[in-house]
Design a protein around this motif. Structure first.
Motif, PDB file in Angstrom:
ATOM      1  N   GLU A   3      -0.207 -12.168   4.531  1.00 50.97           N
ATOM      2  CA  GLU A   3      -0.825 -10.955   5.051  1.00 50.97           C
ATOM      3  C   GLU A   3      -2.045 -11.363   5.876  1.00 50.97           C
ATOM      4  N   VAL A  59       2.083 -13.762  -0.200  1.00 49.73           N
ATOM      5  CA  VAL A  59       3.051 -12.978  -0.967  1.00 49.73           C
ATOM      6  C   VAL A  59       3.848 -13.917  -1.862  1.00 49.73           C
ATOM      7  N   ASP A 116       7.080 -13.820  -4.447  1.00 45.46           N
ATOM      8  CA  ASP A 116       8.236 -13.056  -4.935  1.00 45.46           C
ATOM      9  C   ASP A 116       8.600 -13.557  -6.326  1.00 45.46           C
ATOM     10  N   PRO A 155       7.807  -8.498  -5.420  1.00 41.81           N
ATOM     11  CA  PRO A 155       6.784  -9.178  -4.614  1.00 41.81           C
ATOM     12  C   PRO A 155       5.396  -8.624  -4.878  1.00 41.81           C
ATOM     13  N   ARG A 156       4.418  -9.508  -4.790  1.00 42.16           N
ATOM     14  CA  ARG A 156       3.030  -9.090  -4.988  1.00 42.16           C
ATOM     15  C   ARG A 156       2.136  -9.913  -4.073  1.00 42.16           C
ATOM     16  N   ALA A 157       1.043  -9.288  -3.666  1.00 40.88           N
ATOM     17  CA  ALA A 157       0.063  -9.963  -2.823  1.00 40.88           C
ATOM     18  C   ALA A 157      -0.957 -10.655  -3.713  1.00 40.88           C
ATOM     19  N   HIS A 215      -6.076  -3.285   1.368  1.00 43.65           N
ATOM     20  CA  HIS A 215      -4.644  -3.474   1.132  1.00 43.65           C
ATOM     21  C   HIS A 215      -4.260  -3.004  -0.266  1.00 43.65           C
ATOM     22  N   SER A 245      -1.645  -0.087  -1.128  1.00 44.13           N
ATOM     23  CA  SER A 245      -0.529  -0.339  -2.040  1.00 44.13           C
ATOM     24  C   SER A 245      -0.489   0.694  -3.154  1.00 44.13           C
ATOM     25  N   TYR A 252       6.267  -2.207  -2.027  1.00 42.95           N
ATOM     26  CA  TYR A 252       5.410  -3.248  -1.508  1.00 42.95           C
ATOM     27  C   TYR A 252       4.999  -2.838  -0.102  1.00 42.95           C
ATOM     28  N   ALA A 260       3.342  -4.042   3.450  1.00 48.11           N
ATOM     29  CA  ALA A 260       3.047  -5.211   4.270  1.00 48.11           C
ATOM     30  C   ALA A 260       2.462  -4.777   5.601  1.00 48.11           C
TER      31      ALA A 260
END
Length: 647
Positions: A289, A301, A303, A307-309, A322, A326, A333, A335
């Motif tokens: 990101e 990111v 997975d 998926p998570r930041a 962000h 979210s 998710y 993006a």
């Protein structure tokens, strides 16, 4: 094209999460099978327009430009059938360039053709800039293959183009004017298929690629982009540069150590002194990101199931914004796709396991996100099934992951008819949490869908991927069967009602599972499959390049006895379950000779398969009517042998 309206986020979320109705008829096959969809939008530098690739159905595509304030269409550039944009880039507020590709089948990524075209935002001043039909006006530069490699930090009507040409072993980079098709050579290396990384001043500093044995190639230039030198390969580490920081003092890239998962790192401009920014013990970084301005990553990111930041600094303004966005899209998710040059507007993409995805324009001044486009129409998220990640131990002790897709409305699966759905590839591919059309179609018919990221899949590093080499018919299939046995042991799957279905390598696995576990697999369907491994050396497009031939030698080997032992055609007598074979007659990746050989082998064994050969189609079907006919046949086939799951 359907007209679009701007919606408030709150209203959109109500629609996305509305409760499903009670006893409804199954979602129509047409909703899954039709190809009208949108993808790959790009925001103009001023945030006033968005360019989107639109699938018009039956293999037709177009580049469509809309104003973002009211979604009025300002341009529509139709491409020849089976051609579509593979890259789109804005070179100014009013002009954009696109690189074309050609689809050989809906189940295969489009192949770039090397043609680059430019158009103004209103569809005027269209110009073929470069390709095998046109040369740049730069003093005798031959035509060739063009690839959009990057853009200047400040849009100025120009872009950077990588040029390749048939019969040569060079990689060249040009600074190209998208208005008059003139260009200036800025890099030239005598090695084929390299990609360039440029610094903020537009100076190429790194070039990366792979040789025919899939070993990394890395070159570095001086601060003026000259004097290219190869960087000696490190015995334990593979580092791939992606982008420079805005001040040019850091290089961001991915690094993998000892064949493990890739991690996000920051390095000095000479590619040394790697500093780890984000890493996971078993999962590779799958995305980055980027902040609006200046250009720098604020999250990576991972997975790991869903998926998570992972934020580089959770207290930074970018991370907090962000996270807030979210939270506005629960169960999705979010993006960043693009940012306007002034950083005031951002193009967001929100997707989930049940929602194929929608794009929003976020106004940072007004703190408001407005819906622009949805990737698919006719598929209601509330009527899709949950995709649930799980982990299990394979029979040899290795931890593996998979996904089960539940029929809509199911929270606790119990003794459900099940379809094993192996992914294609098998290498450089994996199943993930995002919306999966095949899985959702099957779940909409009441089936529990099992997908396993068997060894050989991507996402866990090269060592895990290479662990599937020479094991297509053995350990890879064991992983799938171990996942199925785990599902049965949990009480989720009905062990007496299991079928297998897959496309390409997934079709190979479906037939191999039927041969290796005849008491477990009650039916098998293969779409565009490979069934005779030895034939891969004599038919199909993989063998057409040295890289492809070398890949086959690594992945399946040259031992004729081993190839025969791992081919469903050889094991046809062990397949007692009914089989459905579906194939396009002009498939170049897995020619129809593969399916005909499988059919003949089953007929010799006294078990003739059901057969569906489709004229004019390749590796997967373009025509809506053919996709509808296939899904209908698949639905009937499964219902006959382990269903019907839905009344």
């Amino acid at each position: 094209m359907t007209s679009f309206r701007m919606w408030a986020v709150a209203a959109t979320l109500v629609a996305l999460h509305a409760a499903p109705a009670g006893a409804e008829a199954p979602v129509p096959i047409e909703s899954f099978a039709t190809t009208s969809r949108l993808h790959s939008p790009r925001l103009s530098p001023d945030g006033a327009h968005v360019a989107i690739t639109a699938g018009l159905g039956d293999g037709h595509h177009a580049l469509v430009v809309h104003r973002t304030d009211d979604m009025h269409r300002t341009a529509l550039l139709r491409l020849p059938r089976y051609e579509l944009p593979t890259q789109v880039a804005w070179v100014s507020d009013t002009r954009l360039v696109l690189a074309k590709g050609r689809q050989l089948g809906s189940r295969e990524a489009p192949i770039p053709t090397g043609d680059i075209i430019a158009t103004d935002v209103d569809g005027t001043h269209q110009k073929y800039l470069f390709g095998y039909q046109q040369t740049l006006r730069t003093g005798g530069v031959e035509a060739g293959f063009g690839y959009i490699e990057g853009l200047p930090v400040t849009p100025n009507g120009r872009f950077y183009m990588r040029r390749l040409s048939r019969g040569t072993q060079r990689s060249q980079l040009y600074d190209v004017d998208a208005g008059n098709a003139t260009g200036r050579l800025v890099a030239d290396i005598g090695v084929k298929d390299l990609r360039f990384t440029l610094d903020p001043q537009g100076v190429p500093r790194f070039a990366t690629g792979s040789d025919d044995d899939d070993q990394q190639l890395l070159f570095i230039a001086d601060a003026q982009g000259k004097n290219w030198k190869p960087v000696a390969a490190e015995p334990r580490s593979v580092w791939t540069p992606y982008a420079f920081s805005a001040d040019g003092q850091h290089v961001f890239g991915l690094q993998a150590v000892d064949g493990g998962p890739s991690r996000l790192v920051s390095s000095s401009p000479d590619g040394r002194d790697h500093r780890v920014l984000v890493q996971h013990p078993s999962r590779s970084v799958s995305g980055i990101e980027w902040a609006a301005a200046p250009l720098q990553p604020f999250a990576a990111v991972i997975d790991d199931g869903r998926p998570r930041a992972v934020y580089l600094d959770a207290q930074s303004a970018d991370a907090q914004l962000h996270e807030a966005l979210s939270n506005s899209f629960p169960d999705h998710y979010v993006a960043y796709v693009d940012h306007s040059l002034d950083g005031k507007k951002s193009l967001l993409y929100a997707y989930s396991d049940r929602n194929p995805g929608s794009w929003y324009l976020f106004d940072r001044v007004q703190h408001k996100a407005s819906l622009l486009l949805s990737s698919r129409q006719g598929l209601e998220a509330a009527r899709m099934g949950e995709r649930r990640a799980f982990r299990f131990r394979a029979s040899d002790g290795m931890e593996l992951e998979g996904f089960m897709t539940l029929p809509a409305g199911t929270t606790t699966p119990a003794n459900l008819p099940t379809v094993v759905l192996p992914h294609g590839g098998p290498h450089a591919v994996r199943d993930d949490w995002a919306f999966d059309q095949d899985a959702q179609f099957l779940a909409s018919r009441g089936y529990l869908v099992l997908q396993v990221n068997y060894r050989g899949s991507s996402g866990r590093g090269r060592a895990f991927e290479h662990a599937g080499y020479l094991k297509w018919g053995t350990r890879v299939q064991d992983d799938l069967l171990d996942g199925l046995r785990w599902m049965i042991a949990q009480g989720f799957a009905d062990g007496n009602r299991v079928c297998a279905f897959g496309a390409s390598f997934g079709a190979y696995s479906a037939l191999m599972l039927a041969a290796r576990a005849p008491d477990q697999i009650k039916c098998a369907t293969g779409l565009a499959g490979v069934y005779d491994l030895k034939m891969m050396y004599t038919k199909g497009d993989i063998r057409s390049t040295q890289y492809g031939t070398n890949y086959l030698e690594r992945a399946i080997g040259r031992d004729d006895a081993a190839l025969l032992a791992a081919s469903p055609t050889t094991l046809a007598a062990q397949i007692t379950a009914p089989v459905l074979l579906v194939h396009g007659e002009v498939d170049e990746r897995t020619p129809i000779a593969q399916a005909r050989a499988m059919r003949a082998a089953l007929e010799r064994a006294g078990r003739a398969p059901e057969w569906m050969a489709v004229a004019g189609e390749g590796h997967g079907f373009h025509a809506d009517a053919n996709n509808i006919a296939f899904y209908r046949k698949l639905e009937e086939f499964l219902a006959k042998h382990i269903g019907p799951a839905v009344p």
